[in-house]
Scaffold this active site. Structure first.
Site, mmCIF file in Angstrom:
data_model
loop_
_atom_site.group_PDB
_atom_site.id
_atom_site.type_symbol
_atom_site.label_atom_id
_atom_site.label_comp_id
_atom_site.label_asym_id
_atom_site.label_seq_id
_atom_site.Cartn_x
_atom_site.Cartn_y
_atom_site.Cartn_z
ATOM 1 C CB SER A 101 3.108 -9.681 -6.113
ATOM 2 O OG SER A 101 3.897 -9.293 -5.075
ATOM 3 C CD GLU A 139 5.982 -5.135 -8.426
ATOM 4 O OE1 GLU A 139 6.051 -4.069 -7.834
ATOM 5 O OE2 GLU A 139 6.496 -6.307 -7.972
ATOM 6 C CB ALA A 174 15.046 -9.697 -2.646
ATOM 7 C CG HIS A 196 -2.061 -0.873 1.259
ATOM 8 N ND1 HIS A 196 -3.138 -0.648 1.083
ATOM 9 C CD2 HIS A 196 -1.949 -2.481 0.981
ATOM 10 C CE1 HIS A 196 -3.939 -1.824 1.218
ATOM 11 N NE2 HIS A 196 -3.072 -2.812 1.181
ATOM 12 C CD1 TRP A 244 -3.678 -4.609 -8.129
ATOM 13 C CD2 TRP A 244 -3.869 -6.349 -8.995
ATOM 14 N NE1 TRP A 244 -3.934 -4.101 -9.064
ATOM 15 C CE2 TRP A 244 -4.114 -5.288 -9.891
ATOM 16 C CE3 TRP A 244 -4.050 -7.676 -9.481
ATOM 17 C CZ2 TRP A 244 -4.579 -5.441 -11.286
ATOM 18 C CZ3 TRP A 244 -4.347 -7.952 -10.740
ATOM 19 C CH2 TRP A 244 -4.603 -6.980 -11.517
ATOM 20 C CG ASP A 261 -4.668 2.463 0.996
ATOM 21 O OD1 ASP A 261 -5.728 1.815 1.601
ATOM 22 O OD2 ASP A 261 -3.724 1.941 0.558
ATOM 23 C CD GLN A 292 -2.414 -12.715 0.001
ATOM 24 O OE1 GLN A 292 -2.365 -13.787 0.294
ATOM 25 N NE2 GLN A 292 -2.162 -11.475 0.747
#
Length: 478
Positions: free
Chosen positions: A376, A379, A354, A37, A374, A143, A396
């Protein structure tokens, strides 16, 4: 929305912060409790400030501002003089470690930070009043989980607010329109009657509180793209227009997903050096985001499944973020004895933060085992990387359905009926091989490369998402 006749507002000379007749300033209020977020609204802040020369004020707690800046993939964009960072004192809250053996997969250890975020109402109101004294118009982008905090925008004559939705349009349309005839008639949704969320009562109460104030917003911005979610955006737009609300789909926003597949602005991480040594499209990236903590037994099954598959993998293995990521605890070491030695020829395990965008954009990355957050998934799709969907909680499961059943850019690791069970190493080995070395995996890969190309095109000049962002800027600078 019809964007065919929209002029590029960057060429109209109305966005300059020096324009006395049309000075607009934007205040961005992210939900501080979750990294995705924070990150998505920082991406939007960079887009607005750099592309349209509009002053943007990104306002959150000092702790979480430090967090999002430290992890941001493009440090260069943070130096833009048009983006201003406001640090509010961090409200005191408990920051317990995640419980890997909890019966719920929702990160309940974060709930104290949810409650603390409500205390930001007064400092946000003070910032609103301060900026409204000098700006012609103050535009608040918040948000969806911060509607309560920004409610005082209704008391300021030259201010208006917009909701930012950090989850998929499909999930939002299902949750709000699943009983509508137009939604039920969609062929791809036949048989889908529910999407599990696994939300504790405290979270449901928190979301209800936010919903009471979301009606104050003049519209909603989605980090999505009509190239992949046009059907559901159209349904939401039709429903919102009946309430005189507007909708814009402007994603994917991440600056490094545009154009070339690999544009690294982050410091070279050791995992990228390892990826450099691997063959093209040979590595499975494994990561479950910042809110997932797996039980020790599940980690061992996953470790064995990856080992048995003999496929190259890069696994980010770390506990979920605490409410305060800088209050560190001793890291767990749940891997089987001798594991790293056994997999050293084809696997790497990373136990710290990472750079996900760089990993997904690396030529050696060929798949992504993901919790299906979302951010991830968007992307991964944009980079043309297929997904092994393993959802845990909240939105999810809905995103996993979109990825596997509708877009067909991924394969499922589990099904909803098995979500509380330990997934065995043999199951994990099987799905990894299916994605990385089978005809079914190749078909999914072709799908995601085609759809990924469409999403990248959408944010290029003249693309549908680029035009919608232009439309939003034209609207707020009217």
């Amino acid at each position: 929305m019809d964007v065919s006749n929209i002029q590029d507002p960057r060429s109209q000379g109305i966005m300059s912060s020096s324009s006395k007749n049309a000075q607009v300033e934007v205040i961005v209020v992210p939900f501080p409790c979750m990294q995705s977020h924070l990150n998505q609204l920082l991406q939007l802040s960079c887009l607005i400030s750099s592309s349209y020369n509009i002053p943007v004020h990104y306002a959150t707690t000092a702790t979480h501002l430090r967090q999002v800046q430290l992890r941001f993939n493009s440090q260069t964009h943070l130096q833009n003089p048009q983006i201003h960072f406001h640090e509010f004192p961090t409200p005191p809250f408990l920051s317990p470690p995640p419980n890997p053996n909890s019966s719920s997969k929702f990160p309940s250890h974060m709930l104290p930070s949810f409650e603390a975020s409500l205390q930001l109402r007064d400092p946000v109101a003070d910032l609103l009043r301060e900026i409204s004294n000098t700006a012609t118009r103050v535009v608040v982008i918040h948000d969806i989980n911060m509607a309560y905090v920004v409610q005082d925008v209704a008391t300021i004559p030259n201010a208006e607010s917009y909701v930012f939705c950090p989850v998929s349009a499909f999930y939002m349309s299902f949750m709000s329109l699943k009983d509508h005839e137009a939604f039920q008639s969609l062929e791809e949704l036949k048989g889908l009657s529910t999407i599990p969320e696994n939300l504790p009562p405290e979270v449901l109460k928190f979301c209800t509180l936010q919903a009471d104030y979301q009606s104050l917003a003049a519209g909603t911005i989605f980090n999505s793209c009509r190239s992949i979610e046009g059907t559901y955006l159209d349904l939401l737009e039709k429903e919102m227009s009946s309430r005189n609300k507007k909708v814009w789909a402007i994603g994917p926003m991440n600056s490094d997903t545009k154009g070339d597949k690999r544009k690294s602005n982050s410091r070279q991480h050791m995992c990228l050096e390892w990826l450099d040594k691997q063959a093209p499209k040979s590595v499975l990236y494994v990561s479950f985001g910042t809110t997932t903590t797996m039980a020790d037994e599940q980690i061992k099954e996953l470790a064995l499944g990856l080992e048995q598959s003999k496929q190259k993998f890069l696994w980010v293995l770390r506990d979920a973020d605490k409410g305060d990521i800088f209050a560190r605890d001793v890291e767990r070491s749940p891997l089987p004895d001798g594991y790293m030695e056994r997999v050293k020829e084809f696997g790497m395990v990373v136990t710290d933060w990472a750079p996900q965008v760089d990993i997904l954009g690396h030529p050696s990355t060929s798949g992504f085992m993901s919790h299906c957050g979302w951010n991830s998934c968007l992307e991964s799709i944009t980079m043309g990387v297929p997904i092994l969907a393993w959802p845990m909680h909240s939105d999810q499961h809905g995103t996993a359905f979109l990825v596997t059943n509708i877009l067909k850019v991924g394969l499922g690791v589990t099904i909803c009926e098995q979500q509380e069970q330990i997934v065995t190493s043999s199951t994990i080995c099987g799905v990894v091989k299916m994605l990385m070395a089978s005809r079914e995996g190749e078909e999914v890969r072709r799908n995601v490369e085609e759809i990924g190309g469409a999403t990248r095109q959408a944010v290029e000049e003249g693309g549908v998402s680029s035009l919608e962002l232009d439309s939003f800027i034209t609207h707020i600078t009217r």
